[in-house]
Enzyme design. Structure first.
Site: not given
Ligand code: NDP
Length: 295
Positions: A54, A98, A121
Site C-alpha cells: 500500500k 489494517q 476503507d
C-alpha cells in the site's frame, strides 16, 4: 468460445496512472498533497506485506504515506488516542487501520473512531449507512474494484440479474449495495441459500466472495455471464509449492462465461488502486473540491 479475460492488472495500472495524474494536478494547482495514514498494529506477516504494498502504491501515486507501526502490546485506549490525533491532523486525508487487530482491541470501536470523511476503507457505520441510503459515501475498496471491472465489459448494469455469493461486511454486502445503486436486480446468496447452483444460473453478473477454492462450477454459469471472482485461496501446487486460486473453477467457468476475472490478476490489484481513488476523493472533499475525474 472462451470468455474474455478481464485484466485487473492492466485496468488497475490505468486507474493508478489516472490517480497519479490527478494528484499531480492537485499539487500543481492547489499545493495539496494527499496524505494516507496506514496504521499497522503488531507483526502479522501478511499484514506487513499488504501495508508495504500500500505504501509503495501511495508513493508511486505522488501521495504522502504517513504510516504508523505500533507494537502488538498497545492498549485499545492508546490506539484510540492515535486515531484521534490522525483525525485532527490536517496533513492526514485518509486513515486505514489494517485488520486483524490484537485480541485486546475491539475493531468495531476503532473503525467507529475514525473520522468518516477520512475513512478510506469505507467501513465506518456512517459510510455503510450512506452507501445503503444512496448518499455519497467512501465505499469499501474491493467492492468498488469489482464494479469497475464489471463495468469494463457491461458499462450499464441496469436491469441485469446480479448474484453475489457472500454477505460479509467487507465484500458481499457492499458489493450488493453498489450493484443495486447501479440498478441491477440483486440476489445475495450465502451458506444457507438453497440450490445455489440454480440461483447462480440466473446471473448476468456473478460475483463470488466466498473463500472456498474453486467452489463455483462451470455448469453454474449462465452462458455469456460476467463473472467476478473475489476469492484468494492458497492451495497445494506442483513441487510442494502452493498456488493461489479463486472461488470459481476458472477453466470450467471460462468455457461458459462471456467475461471473467483471473485469480491472481483480477480483483486483487484493484483493491489498492481503489484505496488510492478513495484517498484522492477524500482529499478533494475535505478541501471543498469536486470529485476528481479519473476516466
Ligand atoms: P467471509 O468469510 O467474511 O465471508 C464469506 C461469505 O461466503 C459468507 O457470507 C458465507 O456465508 C459465504 N459462504 C461460505 N461458504 C459458503 C457456501 N458453502 N455456500 C454459499 N456461501 C458460502 O469472507 P470475505 O467476504 O472477507 O472474503 C471472501 C473471499 O474474498 C476470500 O477468499 C477472501 O480472501 C477474498 N478477498 C479478496 C480481496 C481482494 O482484494 N481480492 C479482499 C477481501 C477478501 P455465511 O454468511 O452464511 O457464513
Amino acid at each position: 468460445m472462451a470468455a474474455h479475460i478481464i485484466d485487473g492488472k492492466k485496468i488497475s495500472a490505468g486507474l493508478r496512472g489516472n490517480v497519479a495524474d490527478a494528484v499531480h494536478r492537485l499539487k500543481r494547482d492547489r499545493g495539496i498533497v494527499p496524505g494516507l495514514a496506514v496504521v499497522l498494529v503488531g507483526n502479522n506477516p501478511a499484514s506487513e506485506v499488504y501495508v508495504r504494498n500500500k505504501s509503495k502504491a501511495v508513493t508511486e501515486a505522488g501521495m504522502r504515506p504517513l504510516d504508523r507501526h505500533l507494537p502488538d502490546s498497545i492498549s485499545e485506549a492508546e490506539l484510540l488516542a492515535l486515531i484521534d490525533a490522525l483525525n485532527a491532523d490536517a496533513n492526514v486525508n485518509g486513515i486505514l487501520v489494517q485488520l486483524p487487530l490484537p485480541r485486546q482491541i475491539d475493531p468495531q470501536k476503532v473503525i467507529a473512531a475514525i473520522d468518516p470523511d477520512k475513512d478510506v476503507d469505507g467501513f465506518h457505520p456512517l459510510n455503510v449507512g450512506r452507501l445503503g441510503s444512496g448518499s455519497p459515501a467512501l465505499v469499501p475498496c474491493t467492492p468498488l474494484g469489482c464494479i469497475i471491472l464489471a463495468k469494463t465489459v457491461r458499462p450499464s448494469l441496469a436491469g441485469l440479474e446480479a448474484v453475489v455469493i457472500g454477505r460479509s461486511n467487507i465484500v458481499g454486502k457492499p458489493v450488493a449495495q453498489l450493484l443495486l445503486a447501479a440498478n441491477a436486480t440483486v440476489t445475495i446468496a450465502h451458506s444457507k441459500t438453497r440450490d445455489l447452483a440454480a440461483v447462480c444460473r440466473r446471473a448476468d453478473v456473478l460475483i463470488a466472495a466466498i473463500g472456498q477454492p474453486e467452489f463455483v462450477r462451470g455448469d453454474w454459469i449462465k452462458p455469456g455471464a460476467t463473472v467476478i471472482d473475489v476469492g484468494i485461496n492458497r492451495v497445494p501446487g506442483e513441487g510442494g509449492k502452493s498456488r493461489i486460486v479463486g472461488d470459481v473453477a476458472h477453466a470450467e467457468a471460462s468455457a461458459v462465461a462471456g467475461a471473467i476475472t483471473p485469480v491472481p490478476g483480477g480483483v486483487g490489484p484493484m483493491t489498492i488502486a481503489c484505496l488510492l481513488v478513495n484517498t484522492l476523493r477524500a482529499t478533494c472533499a475535505q478541501n471543498g473540491l469536486p470529485a476528481p475525474n479519473l476516466n
